[in-house]
Design a protein around this motif. Structure first.
Motif, short mmCIF file in Angstrom:
data_model
loop_
_atom_site.label_atom_id
_atom_site.label_comp_id
_atom_site.label_asym_id
_atom_site.label_seq_id
_atom_site.Cartn_x
_atom_site.Cartn_y
_atom_site.Cartn_z
N GLU A 162 0.83 -1.20 0.00
CA GLU A 162 0.00 0.00 0.00
C GLU A 162 0.87 1.26 0.00
N LEU A 163 1.93 1.23 0.79
CA LEU A 163 2.88 2.34 0.79
C LEU A 163 3.53 2.47 -0.58
N SER A 164 3.92 1.33 -1.16
CA SER A 164 4.55 1.35 -2.47
C SER A 164 3.64 1.96 -3.52
N MET A 165 2.37 1.59 -3.50
CA MET A 165 1.43 2.09 -4.50
C MET A 165 1.16 3.58 -4.34
N GLU A 166 1.35 4.11 -3.15
CA GLU A 166 1.12 5.54 -2.92
C GLU A 166 2.28 6.40 -3.43
N MET A 167 3.44 5.79 -3.67
CA MET A 167 4.57 6.56 -4.17
C MET A 167 4.30 7.05 -5.58
N LYS A 168 4.60 8.29 -5.85
CA LYS A 168 4.31 8.87 -7.16
C LYS A 168 5.33 8.44 -8.21
N SER A 169 6.54 8.15 -7.80
CA SER A 169 7.61 7.85 -8.75
C SER A 169 7.82 6.35 -8.89
N PRO A 170 7.80 5.82 -10.12
CA PRO A 170 8.13 4.41 -10.34
C PRO A 170 9.54 4.07 -9.88
N ILE A 171 10.47 5.05 -9.98
CA ILE A 171 11.83 4.82 -9.52
C ILE A 171 11.84 4.65 -8.00
N ALA A 172 11.02 5.42 -7.30
CA ALA A 172 10.94 5.29 -5.85
C ALA A 172 10.42 3.91 -5.47
N ARG A 173 9.41 3.42 -6.20
CA ARG A 173 8.88 2.08 -5.92
C ARG A 173 9.95 1.03 -6.17
N TYR A 174 10.71 1.20 -7.25
CA TYR A 174 11.78 0.25 -7.56
C TYR A 174 12.84 0.25 -6.46
N LEU A 175 13.26 1.44 -6.03
CA LEU A 175 14.29 1.54 -4.99
C LEU A 175 13.79 0.94 -3.67
N TYR A 176 12.52 1.13 -3.39
CA TYR A 176 11.92 0.57 -2.17
C TYR A 176 12.07 -0.95 -2.16
N LYS A 177 11.70 -1.59 -3.27
CA LYS A 177 11.82 -3.05 -3.35
C LYS A 177 13.29 -3.49 -3.35
N LYS A 178 14.11 -2.74 -4.06
CA LYS A 178 15.53 -3.10 -4.15
C LYS A 178 16.19 -3.06 -2.77
N MET A 179 15.90 -2.02 -1.99
CA MET A 179 16.50 -1.91 -0.67
C MET A 179 16.01 -3.03 0.25
#
Length: 279
Positions: free
Chosen positions: A234-251
Motif C-alpha cells: 500500500e505504501l509502495s502504490m502511494e509513491m508517485k515515482s516508479p523509480i521510488a517504488r523500484y528503490l523501495y523493493k531493491k533496498m
C-alpha cells in the motif's frame, strides 16, 4: 503422478504440505506484504513519458523494447496486441499495469478466498496459484492509493498483463543480421477468467462474477519456495515515482537487516543504471 516408469500420468490432487506452510506465511495477517526476489527487480514495465500504445504497424517496424544492463544481461518487453475499437494496437505494460500487479499480490495476501464472504484472496490447488477479486475491489484499492483508473482501463490493464511478455537472456542472429531473442517470453499472469458467483443476491456479496487471475509459474514457484521479503504494498502504490517504488523493493531485497544498528546499512547506487533497471 505415476506409479511406475512409463505409466499413465494422472492429475495429482495432493497438495504439498510445505507449499501449504509457505502460503500460510505468505498470507500471515500480521505482515506488511511481499516482494518476489529478483522477479520484482527486473525491467518488466515501461515508465517513460512516451506513449505505451503503438499502432500495430509501428510496433512491427520498431519491435520489442530492449534493455541491456551493465553486466551484459539483455531484457526485453513484448506488448499485448489488443483491439481498441476497430483498430489493433500494441500496448506495452507500464505504470498502470505495475500498480495492478501490486494490487493482485496484495489481494493474495489476504488469505484463502471464500466466495461466501466476497473478500479477495488466493486459491492453491493442482492447477496452480490463483487470486480472486472483483473489479470494484481493484478500483477501490487503486483509488485508495490515489491512482484513478476507470473500470475499462483496469480491465484493459489485466488483459495487457495476460498477453504481454518479458524476457531475459541473450540475443541471437538467425541469419539476417538482426539480433532477436532466442527463447520464449513469459507472461505476467498465466490466465484471466471470470468465475460466476452462484448466489449474487446475498447481501454480503453484490456481484455476480469474480475475476480469477492465475499467477505465472515463476511467480508461483517463488512464493511457494519462500523467495520473497516483506514490504508494504500500500505504501509502495502511494509513491508517485516508479523509480521510488523500484528503490523501495531493491533496498528491502538487497540491504542487510540489522535492527540494532540501522545507520550502518549502506547501498551504493548508480543513477543511470537505476533509471534503466526500473524501466
Amino acid at each position: 503422478q505415476t506409479d511406475e516408469p512409463g505409466g499413465e500420468l494422472t492429475p495429482s490432487t495432493t497438495i504439498d504440505q510445505r507449499a501449504v506452510q509457505q502460503l500460510a506465511l505468505f498470507t500471515e495477517p500480521n505482515v506488511d506484504g511481499n516482494t518476489l526476489i529478483g522477479y520484482d527487480l527486473r525491467p518488466r514495465f515501461l515508465h517513460t513519458r512516451a506513449s505505451k500504445v503503438l499502432k500495430l504497424s509501428e510496433y512491427e517496424d520498431r519491435g520489442d523494447k530492449l534493455f541491456e544492463l551493465e553486466d551484459g544481461t539483455v531484457y526485453a518487453i513484448q506488448p499485448a496486441v489488443l483491439d481498441r475499437g476497430k483498430t489493433k494496437v500494441a500496448i506495452f505494460p507500464g505504470t498502470r499495469e505495475s500498480l495492478v500487479e501490486e494490487a493482485i499480490v496484495g489481494f493474495g495476501k489476504q488469505g484463502e478466498f471464500n466466495p461466501a464472504t466476497g473478500r479477495a484472496g488466493y486459491v492453491y490447488d493442482s492447477s496452480g496459484l490463483k487470486v480472486f477479486f472483483t473489479l470494484y475491489q481493484l478500483y477501490s484499492t487503486m483509488a485508495k492509493s490515489k491512482k484513478q483508473y476507470n473500470y475499462r482501463e483496469l480491465y484493459e490493464a489485466l488483459r495487457v498483463l495476460k498477453q504481454a511478455g518479458h524476457y531475459t537472456g541473450t540475443q541471437q542472429d538467425f541469419g539476417d543480421g538482426k539480433l532477436r531473442q532466442a527463447d520464449g517470453y513469459g507472461s505476467y499472469i498465466s490466465d484471466l477468467v471470470f468465475v460466476d458467483h452462484d448466489t449474487p443476491d446475498e447481501e454480503s456479496v453484490k456481484v455476480d462474477k469474480f475475476i480469477c487471475v492465475y499467477l505465472n509459474r515463476e511467480a508461483t514457484k517463488l512464493i511457494l519456495d519462500g523467495k520473497y521479503k516483506l514490504y508494504d504494498e500500500e505504501l509502495s502504490m502511494e509513491m508517485k515515482s516508479p523509480i521510488a517504488r523500484y528503490l523501495y523493493k531493491k533496498m528491502i531485497q538487497q540491504m542487510p537487516y540489522n535492527p540494532d544498528n540501522i545507520a550502518s546499512a549502506m547501498m551504493v547506487l548508480k543513477q543511470n543504471a537505476i533509471i534503466l533497471q526500473s524501466g
